[in-house]
Design a protein around this motif. Structure first.
Motif, PDB file in Angstrom:
ATOM      1  N   ARG A  39       0.690  -1.054   0.427  1.00 11.93           N
ATOM      2  CA  ARG A  39      -0.200  -0.004   0.297  1.00 11.93           C
ATOM      3  C   ARG A  39       1.243   1.094  -0.089  1.00 11.93           C
ATOM      4  O   ARG A  39       0.970   1.960  -0.831  1.00 11.93           O
ATOM      5  CB  ARG A  39      -1.202  -0.321   0.909  1.00 11.93           C
ATOM      6  CG  ARG A  39      -1.750   1.400   1.308  1.00 11.93           C
ATOM      7  CD  ARG A  39      -2.458   0.941   2.558  1.00 11.93           C
ATOM      8  NE  ARG A  39      -1.287   2.056   3.847  1.00 11.93           N
ATOM      9  CZ  ARG A  39      -1.466   2.344   4.111  1.00 11.93           C
ATOM     10  NH1 ARG A  39      -1.757   3.479   3.390  1.00 11.93           N
ATOM     11  NH2 ARG A  39       0.346   2.885   4.904  1.00 11.93           N
ATOM     12  N   TYR A  42       2.914   1.395  -3.150  1.00 11.08           N
ATOM     13  CA  TYR A  42       1.965   2.178  -4.607  1.00 11.08           C
ATOM     14  C   TYR A  42       1.341   3.730  -4.359  1.00 11.08           C
ATOM     15  O   TYR A  42       1.553   4.481  -4.917  1.00 11.08           O
ATOM     16  CB  TYR A  42       0.520   1.789  -4.505  1.00 11.08           C
ATOM     17  CG  TYR A  42      -0.746   2.286  -5.249  1.00 11.08           C
ATOM     18  CD1 TYR A  42      -0.849   1.593  -6.765  1.00 11.08           C
ATOM     19  CD2 TYR A  42      -2.017   2.951  -4.824  1.00 11.08           C
ATOM     20  CE1 TYR A  42      -1.582   2.223  -7.214  1.00 11.08           C
ATOM     21  CE2 TYR A  42      -2.979   3.242  -5.632  1.00 11.08           C
ATOM     22  CZ  TYR A  42      -3.091   2.557  -6.615  1.00 11.08           C
ATOM     23  OH  TYR A  42      -3.777   3.523  -7.727  1.00 11.08           O
ATOM     24  N   GLN A  43       1.225   4.302  -2.899  1.00 15.40           N
ATOM     25  CA  GLN A  43       1.215   6.014  -2.337  1.00 15.40           C
ATOM     26  C   GLN A  43       2.531   6.533  -2.994  1.00 15.40           C
ATOM     27  O   GLN A  43       2.102   7.176  -3.925  1.00 15.40           O
ATOM     28  CB  GLN A  43       1.234   6.184  -1.086  1.00 15.40           C
ATOM     29  CG  GLN A  43      -0.681   5.620  -0.829  1.00 15.40           C
ATOM     30  CD  GLN A  43      -1.187   5.913   0.871  1.00 15.40           C
ATOM     31  OE1 GLN A  43       0.516   6.201   1.277  1.00 15.40           O
ATOM     32  NE2 GLN A  43      -2.401   5.548   1.017  1.00 15.40           N
ATOM     33  N   LYS A  44       3.831   6.272  -2.578  1.00 14.01           N
ATOM     34  CA  LYS A  44       4.388   6.712  -3.154  1.00 14.01           C
ATOM     35  C   LYS A  44       5.424   6.717  -4.891  1.00 14.01           C
ATOM     36  O   LYS A  44       5.650   7.982  -5.498  1.00 14.01           O
ATOM     37  CB  LYS A  44       5.766   6.058  -2.635  1.00 14.01           C
ATOM     38  CG  LYS A  44       6.256   6.206  -0.818  1.00 14.01           C
ATOM     39  CD  LYS A  44       7.727   5.447  -0.235  1.00 14.01           C
ATOM     40  CE  LYS A  44       8.500   5.828  -0.377  1.00 14.01           C
ATOM     41  NZ  LYS A  44       8.281   7.159   0.196  1.00 14.01           N
ATOM     42  N   ARG A  45       4.666   6.035  -5.306  1.00  6.72           N
ATOM     43  CA  ARG A  45       4.716   5.641  -6.781  1.00  6.72           C
ATOM     44  C   ARG A  45       3.582   7.090  -7.256  1.00  6.72           C
ATOM     45  O   ARG A  45       3.808   7.633  -8.302  1.00  6.72           O
ATOM     46  CB  ARG A  45       4.708   4.564  -7.151  1.00  6.72           C
ATOM     47  CG  ARG A  45       5.930   4.077  -7.467  1.00  6.72           C
ATOM     48  CD  ARG A  45       5.601   2.593  -7.745  1.00  6.72           C
ATOM     49  NE  ARG A  45       7.493   0.797  -7.920  1.00  6.72           N
ATOM     50  CZ  ARG A  45       7.284   0.249  -7.967  1.00  6.72           C
ATOM     51  NH1 ARG A  45       6.383  -0.656  -8.459  1.00  6.72           N
ATOM     52  NH2 ARG A  45       8.699  -0.318  -8.164  1.00  6.72           N
ATOM     53  N   ARG A  46       2.040   6.996  -6.496  1.00  4.64           N
ATOM     54  CA  ARG A  46       1.533   7.552  -7.370  1.00  4.64           C
ATOM     55  C   ARG A  46       1.984   9.308  -7.560  1.00  4.64           C
ATOM     56  O   ARG A  46       1.474   9.993  -8.210  1.00  4.64           O
ATOM     57  CB  ARG A  46       0.233   7.502  -6.451  1.00  4.64           C
ATOM     58  CG  ARG A  46      -0.438   6.296  -7.263  1.00  4.64           C
ATOM     59  CD  ARG A  46      -2.028   6.265  -6.795  1.00  4.64           C
ATOM     60  NE  ARG A  46      -2.850   7.705  -7.382  1.00  4.64           N
ATOM     61  CZ  ARG A  46      -3.929   7.915  -7.179  1.00  4.64           C
ATOM     62  NH1 ARG A  46      -4.953   6.919  -6.705  1.00  4.64           N
ATOM     63  NH2 ARG A  46      -4.454   8.368  -8.358  1.00  4.64           N
ATOM     64  N   ALA A  47       3.019   9.430  -5.600  1.00  3.85           N
ATOM     65  CA  ALA A  47       2.802  10.422  -5.855  1.00  3.85           C
ATOM     66  C   ALA A  47       4.774  11.114  -6.491  1.00  3.85           C
ATOM     67  O   ALA A  47       5.037  11.780  -6.371  1.00  3.85           O
ATOM     68  CB  ALA A  47       3.536  10.416  -4.321  1.00  3.85           C
ATOM     69  N   GLY A  48       4.847   9.808  -7.098  1.00  2.77           N
ATOM     70  CA  GLY A  48       6.549  10.630  -8.106  1.00  2.77           C
ATOM     71  C   GLY A  48       7.610  10.323  -7.947  1.00  2.77           C
ATOM     72  O   GLY A  48       8.312  10.177  -8.276  1.00  2.77           O
ATOM     73  N   ASP A  49       7.342   9.480  -6.462  1.00  7.30           N
ATOM     74  CA  ASP A  49       8.925   8.817  -6.099  1.00  7.30           C
ATOM     75  C   ASP A  49       9.025   7.496  -7.300  1.00  7.30           C
ATOM     76  O   ASP A  49       8.521   6.472  -7.163  1.00  7.30           O
ATOM     77  CB  ASP A  49       8.349   8.293  -4.519  1.00  7.30           C
ATOM     78  CG  ASP A  49       8.318   9.145  -3.937  1.00  7.30           C
ATOM     79  OD1 ASP A  49       8.829  10.384  -4.129  1.00  7.30           O
ATOM     80  OD2 ASP A  49       7.439   9.058  -2.518  1.00  7.30           O
ATOM     81  N   ASP A  50      10.316   7.341  -6.612  1.00 12.24           N
ATOM     82  CA  ASP A  50      10.997   6.189  -7.565  1.00 12.24           C
ATOM     83  C   ASP A  50      11.032   5.291  -7.162  1.00 12.24           C
ATOM     84  O   ASP A  50      12.126   5.874  -6.542  1.00 12.24           O
ATOM     85  CB  ASP A  50      11.979   7.081  -8.549  1.00 12.24           C
ATOM     86  CG  ASP A  50      12.605   5.790  -9.079  1.00 12.24           C
ATOM     87  OD1 ASP A  50      11.766   4.962  -9.691  1.00 12.24           O
ATOM     88  OD2 ASP A  50      13.538   5.613  -9.913  1.00 12.24           O
ATOM     89  N   ASP A 369      13.313   4.758  -0.157  1.00 16.01           N
ATOM     90  CA  ASP A 369      12.268   4.474  -2.038  1.00 16.01           C
ATOM     91  C   ASP A 369      13.289   2.828  -1.916  1.00 16.01           C
ATOM     92  O   ASP A 369      13.103   2.504  -3.069  1.00 16.01           O
ATOM     93  CB  ASP A 369      12.231   5.144  -2.824  1.00 16.01           C
ATOM     94  CG  ASP A 369      12.024   6.571  -2.063  1.00 16.01           C
ATOM     95  OD1 ASP A 369      10.997   6.461  -2.101  1.00 16.01           O
ATOM     96  OD2 ASP A 369      12.085   7.852  -2.456  1.00 16.01           O
TER      97      ASP A 369
END
Length: 410
Positions: A39, A42-50, A369
């Motif tokens: 979860r 997914y949140q971090k990737r949606r926020a643009g984190d690599d 990350d």
């Protein structure tokens, strides 16, 4: 493992509706321990984190072009789209038998001793339904690949988990358990090269397993999912190569790893004809077999891509070396595995004294990350470890090490 239904397990009805009561087998399954990590990732990737995902052993490389081309060619055949035989087409089963003879010197009858599965995980789960029921017990490896425990649970049977780090001790514990447990265990599950711990064995191990099976009357299920990814000259032995193995058990293999066909769901079960037939009976009620073009492409893969499978193992070995060297430079010594697509890393002492493996994995994800699998997700025997999948290229793995280093320095 026991059911733990409580009053709040009943889903409350909507107004004017009725309560949904799921089966006991659902309550025998614990909460998915990796859900929180997934979860957050997914949140971090949606926020643009690599986020560099080393959590799931999901191969990132494609199959060979000729295999994909054969799939497309076969899919254009009008007659390819009907129901397939659940045992698998004979041509594919013959190729499995040929591979066993070429790699392990094992002779198999493709008619009665080989069956295809929708991935080895499906085959293993349905084999548990075929062999186990209420009151039965299976010995499984610890730390435990979740399907090895919960497929047994869904068959309404019980598990005893024995640690696999030391092969001789594991065998001694199997012997002790069988002598002192009544009724005796009905099934022994072995998984070498092991997921998650990467533990490996030599051929003599399976000779002893067969002797124990004959002495105590249990059946053997060998999960050989990682045989195609050995390193440094190691060759993963087959259980079926041990004298008498066909009399007491079966072995599951897969095209997910070395052939990079994980999403194709191509697995096999081979060995004892009665056990194979029991699996075929269960599968006959559950599925209509694998899409025929996938089976045709699988024949091409097994027949013509040995060199590519060996090259894929060398790619994983290069990734292993890059990750292990980088972690050692951080002062995090890890044991390089002899096989599999994972590194099983004991947590640095400083952090092991402060937090659980799940908390440590969350720290690496939140602050570095980098997603890894916490050892605690594989049972108590995995606590204090994390599993890192070698699914990124070497440069990305070196980047993961830099991000882990910054995280742990803080």
């Amino acid at each position: 493992m026991h059911s733990h239904r409580e009053e709040n397990d009943v889903v409350p009805p909507p107004e004017g509706g009725f309560a949904i009561q799921v089966a006991d087998r659902v309550h025998r399954l614990p909460p998915y321990l990796f859900a929180e990590i997934n979860r957050l990732m997914y949140q971090k990737r949606r926020a643009g984190d690599d986020v560099i995902d080393l959590g799931m052993g999901n191969p990132s490389d494609p199959p060979q072009d000729r295999v994909i081309d054969k799939l497309a060619e076969a899919a254009r055949e009008p007659r390819s789209h009907g129901y397939a035989e659940s045992r698998g087409i004979l041509g594919l089963r013959r190729e499995v038998a040929a591979k066993y003879f070429k790699q392990h010197g094992v002779r198999l009858d493709p008619e009665g001793e080989v069956i295809t599965c929708l991935g080895s995980k499906e085959g293993f789960s349905h084999m548990c339904l075929a062999l186990l029921g209420p009151g039965d017990t299976a010995i499984v490896p610890a730390p435990s690949y979740p399907a090895h425990v919960y497929a047994v649970a869904m068959a309404a049977a019980n598990t005893i988990a024995l640690e696999v780090a030391d092969a001789e001790r594991f065998l001694a514990n199997v012997d002790y358990t069988c002598r002192h447990l009544f009724p005796r265990p009905k099934v022994l599950v072995v998984n070498f090269p092991h997921n998650p711990s990467t533990a490996c064995v030599e051929p003599e191990f399976y000779v002893e397993v067969v002797k124990l099976a004959r002495r105590y009357g249990f059946m053997v299920i060998s999960d050989l999912a990682y045989a195609d990814i050995p390193f440094d000259g190691y060759r993963a032995p087959s259980f079926l190569a041990a004298p008498g193995a066909h009399e007491v058990g079966v072995e599951f293999t897969t095209m997910s790893k070395g052939y990079n066909m994980a999403g194709w769901r191509v697995g096999f079960c081979a060995g004892n004809a009665a056990m194979v037939q029991a699996l075929a009976t269960i599968k006959g009620y559950y599925d209509y077999g694998m899409f025929r073009p996938i089976q045709v492409a699988g024949i091409v893969a097994l027949r013509h891509t040995d060199a590519a499978v060996e090259e894929q193992a060398r790619i994983y070995q290069g990734r292993r070396d890059a990750l292990c060297r980088g972690l050692r430079r951080l002062g995090w010594p890890v044991e390089p595995p002899k096989a599999t697509m994972f590194v099983w890393a004991k947590m640095p002492q400083r952090w092991a004294a402060q937090m659980t493996s799940i908390e440590f994995a969350m720290k690496l994800l939140k602050e570095g990350d980098v997603a890894v699998s916490p050892g605690g997700g594989f049972g108590q025997a995995g606590e204090g470890y994390v599993r890192m999948a070698l699914v990124e290229n070497e440069e990305r793995l070196r980047q993961a090490v830099r991000q882990i280093g910054r995280c742990l320095k803080e």
